[in-house]
Design an enzyme around this catalytic site. Structure first.
Site, PDB file in Angstrom:
ATOM      1  N   GLY A  99      -4.536  -4.281  -3.737  1.00  0.00           N
ATOM      2  CA  GLY A  99      -5.514  -3.249  -4.052  1.00  0.00           C
ATOM      3  C   GLY A  99      -4.717  -2.020  -4.453  1.00  0.00           C
ATOM      4  N   HIS A 100      -4.686  -1.716  -5.745  1.00  0.00           N
ATOM      5  CA  HIS A 100      -3.871  -0.603  -6.247  1.00  0.00           C
ATOM      6  C   HIS A 100      -4.781   0.536  -6.685  1.00  0.00           C
ATOM      7  CE1 HIS A 100      -0.253  -3.468  -7.155  1.00  0.00           C
ATOM      8  NE2 HIS A 100      -0.637  -3.482  -5.900  1.00  0.00           N
ATOM      9  N   ASP A 138       0.812  -1.227   0.000  1.00  0.00           N
ATOM     10  CA  ASP A 138       0.000   0.000   0.000  1.00  0.00           C
ATOM     11  C   ASP A 138       0.841   1.271   0.000  1.00  0.00           C
ATOM     12  OD1 ASP A 138      -2.198  -1.676   0.112  1.00  0.00           O
ATOM     13  OD2 ASP A 138      -2.276  -1.636   2.301  1.00  0.00           O
ATOM     14  N   LYS A 191       1.799   2.158  -5.141  1.00  0.00           N
ATOM     15  CA  LYS A 191       2.328   1.605  -6.401  1.00  0.00           C
ATOM     16  C   LYS A 191       1.394   1.879  -7.579  1.00  0.00           C
ATOM     17  CE  LYS A 191       2.404  -2.413  -4.346  1.00  0.00           C
ATOM     18  NZ  LYS A 191       2.121  -2.072  -2.965  1.00  0.00           N
TER      19      LYS A 191
HETATM   20  P1  GDP Z   1      -0.743   0.334  -3.548  1.00  0.00           P
HETATM   21  O1  GDP Z   1      -1.312  -0.942  -3.064  1.00  0.00           O
HETATM   22  O2  GDP Z   1       0.734   0.415  -3.328  1.00  0.00           O
HETATM   23  O3  GDP Z   1      -1.099   0.650  -4.965  1.00  0.00           O
HETATM   24  O4  GDP Z   1      -1.375   1.485  -2.641  1.00  0.00           O
HETATM   25  P2  GDP Z   1      -2.931   1.617  -2.216  1.00  0.00           P
HETATM   26  O5  GDP Z   1      -3.695   2.083  -3.383  1.00  0.00           O
HETATM   27  O6  GDP Z   1      -3.401   0.391  -1.525  1.00  0.00           O
HETATM   28  O7  GDP Z   1      -2.838   2.710  -1.085  1.00  0.00           O
HETATM   29  C1  GDP Z   1      -2.327   3.977  -1.314  1.00  0.00           C
HETATM   30  C2  GDP Z   1      -3.417   5.014  -0.956  1.00  0.00           C
HETATM   31  O8  GDP Z   1      -2.824   6.279  -0.843  1.00  0.00           O
HETATM   32  C3  GDP Z   1      -4.485   5.149  -2.030  1.00  0.00           C
HETATM   33  O9  GDP Z   1      -5.703   5.470  -1.421  1.00  0.00           O
HETATM   34  C4  GDP Z   1      -3.973   6.314  -2.876  1.00  0.00           C
HETATM   35  O10 GDP Z   1      -5.016   7.015  -3.539  1.00  0.00           O
HETATM   36  C5  GDP Z   1      -3.354   7.177  -1.820  1.00  0.00           C
HETATM   37  N1  GDP Z   1      -2.192   7.968  -2.247  1.00  0.00           N
HETATM   38  C6  GDP Z   1      -1.214   7.667  -3.133  1.00  0.00           C
HETATM   39  N2  GDP Z   1      -0.282   8.641  -3.149  1.00  0.00           N
HETATM   40  C7  GDP Z   1      -0.657   9.566  -2.258  1.00  0.00           C
HETATM   41  C8  GDP Z   1      -0.080  10.792  -1.797  1.00  0.00           C
HETATM   42  O11 GDP Z   1       0.987  11.208  -2.200  1.00  0.00           O
HETATM   43  N3  GDP Z   1      -0.785  11.465  -0.827  1.00  0.00           N
HETATM   44  C9  GDP Z   1      -1.969  11.026  -0.322  1.00  0.00           C
HETATM   45  N4  GDP Z   1      -2.569  11.747   0.610  1.00  0.00           N
HETATM   46  N5  GDP Z   1      -2.526   9.883  -0.737  1.00  0.00           N
HETATM   47  C10 GDP Z   1      -1.873   9.148  -1.679  1.00  0.00           C
HETATM   48  P1  IMO Z   2      -0.872  -4.183  -2.217  1.00  0.00           P
HETATM   49  O1  IMO Z   2      -0.414  -4.755  -3.533  1.00  0.00           O
HETATM   50  C1  IMO Z   2      -0.914  -4.544   2.128  1.00  0.00           C
HETATM   51  C2  IMO Z   2      -0.907  -8.583   3.819  1.00  0.00           C
HETATM   52  C3  IMO Z   2      -2.148  -9.028   4.549  1.00  0.00           C
HETATM   53  C4  IMO Z   2      -1.557  -9.999   5.550  1.00  0.00           C
HETATM   54  C5  IMO Z   2      -0.446 -10.662   4.751  1.00  0.00           C
HETATM   55  C6  IMO Z   2      -0.840 -11.992   4.132  1.00  0.00           C
HETATM   56  O2  IMO Z   2      -2.150  -3.476  -2.259  1.00  0.00           O
HETATM   57  O3  IMO Z   2       0.241  -3.407  -1.588  1.00  0.00           O
HETATM   58  P2  IMO Z   2      -2.423 -12.753   2.137  1.00  0.00           P
HETATM   59  O4  IMO Z   2      -3.800 -12.366   1.768  1.00  0.00           O
HETATM   60  O5  IMO Z   2      -1.405 -12.461   1.083  1.00  0.00           O
HETATM   61  O6  IMO Z   2      -2.338 -14.170   2.621  1.00  0.00           O
HETATM   62  O7  IMO Z   2      -2.051 -11.850   3.413  1.00  0.00           O
HETATM   63  O8  IMO Z   2      -0.102  -9.754   3.733  1.00  0.00           O
HETATM   64  N1  IMO Z   2      -1.141  -8.107   2.433  1.00  0.00           N
HETATM   65  C7  IMO Z   2      -1.094  -6.818   2.071  1.00  0.00           C
HETATM   66  N2  IMO Z   2      -0.924  -5.705   2.809  1.00  0.00           N
HETATM   67  N3  IMO Z   2      -1.021  -4.453   0.795  1.00  0.00           N
HETATM   68  C8  IMO Z   2      -1.165  -5.554   0.027  1.00  0.00           C
HETATM   69  O9  IMO Z   2      -1.138  -5.505  -1.320  1.00  0.00           O
HETATM   70  C9  IMO Z   2      -1.262  -6.811   0.670  1.00  0.00           C
HETATM   71  N4  IMO Z   2      -1.433  -8.081   0.242  1.00  0.00           N
HETATM   72  C10 IMO Z   2      -1.347  -8.860   1.326  1.00  0.00           C
HETATM   73  O10 IMO Z   2      -2.796  -7.931   5.164  1.00  0.00           O
HETATM   74  O11 IMO Z   2      -0.951  -9.297   6.596  1.00  0.00           O
HETATM   75 MG    MG Z   3      -2.862  -1.637  -1.790  1.00  0.00          MG
END
Ligand code: GDP
Ligand code: IMO
Ligand code: MG
Length: 421
Positions: free
Chosen positions: A38-39, A11, A14
């Site tokens: 979840g991207h 999270d 990416k």
């Molecule tokens: P990922 O799994 O690495 O793609 O990241 P996620 O989407 O799960 O979580 C990142 C969260 O931060 C999302 O809700 C994005 O919209 C938000 N986000 C990304 N970059 C920024 C930033 O620079 N500032 C803020 N406030 N939010 C951001």
């Molecule tokens: P993105 O790509 C954050 C965490 C889960 C749990 C552990 C194992 O959005 O960054 P699993 O379902 O793989 O057996 O869970 O890994 N986890 C993540 N945490 N971002 C993710 O993906 C994750 N995918 C799995 O919360 O601790």
């Molecule tokens: Mg994510």
């Protein structure tokens, strides 16, 4: 081929950065993980969360590949594609799936739940998407792969695997009442899946490289969740580090160019496991609120804490990161003081800055360096020159400590809130 990956516990942001960089590439490819990811992408006032589809999908000129290293849930994929219906995306042209990717079947999800329940208070905090049991079957040479759905004996192969799973589910006394409904959804999704472009992706990837096309490999999860180098057993079941892009796409290590390491200006973790800089106080609560730190896949509140330098250095080392991208700097706007963990203090008083095998079991205390906060909004900042002096100092300190340039700072979720250095 360049690789983009998360250096923390997932999270990091990416999805946003893949979407921002995508115009520089011809191909975007996912190489591991599955619907546990979840991207999030934000542009033109709309927010999208992708789970299995690569984050280049909104750019019509880009070929998006789901590689062999991915574990794929056909039900989730169908929902994702249906959800993007209004964007007139040409899936036949812009999305292809490796026939060697592994399929998550309904009993994998039941097994995930059964195994988590059996762990009692040692739960991993899995997303319960079936990731662990599916990779277990892959390595155990029992899994179904995408190419199998085209075979006349797919149903037979499926039934054999389900019978095996039912034995385990009955051992754990786990209810299977939901199975018929899950199977109905699964087989409907399989029929839809057959209409997608299923390919030998290793040829497509290598042909693209041979004709000098640029590929961006999109990592899921983060290095501290890697099955070998993460805080085992509180990890996911795949190789989340740069090397995973080679096995997950069929590309030689010699073909890897830049490795983009994405990190938040602080730390978050969702699920269980060690987190030395975790904040349990009002500061942590404020970080969660300001950063909207709730899981993109499960909605769970993310644990929050200060940036951890020993952990970041470790991730940079195992990935060979060439460029750092710092995300969510704006979330720190609210703080008078900002901290960075430089060392861990052991119960003996000794200070260390390495992640040893034993560290997960030790009660380590973070040692912090304190910085003055910038305490102003970054929402409208569009260049490095406009950065407040305190933020510039934060960035320079990190570059000096990490010996890798911070080439991008993100100051908000939108595409345009991205500052290149
Ligand atoms: P990922 O799994 O690495 O793609 O990241 P996620 O989407 O799960 O979580 C990142 C969260 O931060 C999302 O809700 C994005 O919209 C938000 N986000 C990304 N970059 C920024 C930033 O620079 N500032 C803020 N406030 N939010 C951001
Ligand atoms: P993105 O790509 C954050 C965490 C889960 C749990 C552990 C194992 O959005 O960054 P699993 O379902 O793989 O057996 O869970 O890994 N986890 C993540 N945490 N971002 C993710 O993906 C994750 N995918 C799995 O919360 O601790
Ligand atoms: Mg994510």
């Amino acid at each position: 081929m360049d690789v983009l990956l998360g250096l923390q516990w997932g999270d990091e942001g990416k999805g946003k950065i893949v979407d921002v960089l995508a115009p520089q590439y011809e191909v975007v490819a996912r190489f591991q993980g599955g619907p546990n990811a979840g991207h999030t992408l934000e542009f033109d006032g709309i927010k999208h969360v992708l789970h299995q589809i690569p984050s280049g999908i909104f750019r019509p000129q880009i070929l998006n590949i789901i590689g062999n290293g991915v574990v794929l849930d056909p039900i989730v994929l169908k929902k994702e594609i249906d959800g993007l219906g209004k964007f007139s995306i040409d899936y036949q042209k812009n999305l292809v799936v490796s026939k060697k990717a592994t399929i998550i079947i309904p009993t994998h999800k039941l097994l995930d739940a059964a195994l988590e329940t059996s762990k009692g208070d040692k739960k991993i905090g899995s997303t319960l998407k079936g990731i662990g049991p599916t990779y277990q079957d892959k390595i155990g040479r029992a899994a179904l792969r995408v190419g199998d759905i085209l075979s006349p004996d797919f149903r037979e192969k499926y039934d054999t695997l389900v019978e095996k799973h039912k034995t385990t589910l009955s051992f754990y006394n786990h209810p299977i009442d939901a199975l018929p409904e899950m199977e109905a959804q699964f087989f409907a999704a399989i029929e839809f899946f057959k209409t997608l472009n299923l390919i030998d992706s290793e040829y497509v990837v290598n042909d693209a490289l041979a004709s000098n096309k640029k590929i961006l490999a999109e990592g899921a999860q983060g290095s501290l969740l890697d099955v070998d180098f993460g805080s085992y057993p509180f990890v996911t079941s795949s190789t989340t580090m740069a090397a995973g892009a080679c096995t997950g796409l069929g590309v030689s290590p010699s073909k890897i160019g830049e490795v983009f390491g994405i990190f938040k200006a602080y730390c978050t973790r969702v699920g269980s496991g060690p987190f030395p800089t975790e904040l349990f106080d009002a500061t942590g609560e404020a970080m969660r609120k300001e950063g909207n730190e709730f899981g993109s896949t499960t909605g769970r509140p993310r644990r929050c804490g200060w940036l951890d330098l020993p952990a970041l250095r470790y991730s940079i080392m195992i990935n060979g990161v060439t460029q750092l991208y710092m995300m969510k700097a704006d979330v720190l706007n609210i703080f008078e003081e900002i901290k960075i963990c430089t060392h861990y203090e052991l119960p003996t008083g000794e200070r260390i800055d390495r992640l040893s095998f034993e560290i997960s079991d030790l009660d380590v205390k973070p040692v912090y360096k304190t910085f003055k906060g910038w305490h102003c909004s970054l929402a409208e900042v569009r260049s490095y020159d406009e950065f407040p002096a305190e933020l510039k100092e934060y960035v320079s300190y990190l570059e000096n400590e990490l010996h890798v340039p911070i080439k991008l700072v993100s100051v908000g979720p939108d595409r345009v809130q991205t500052i290149l250095r």
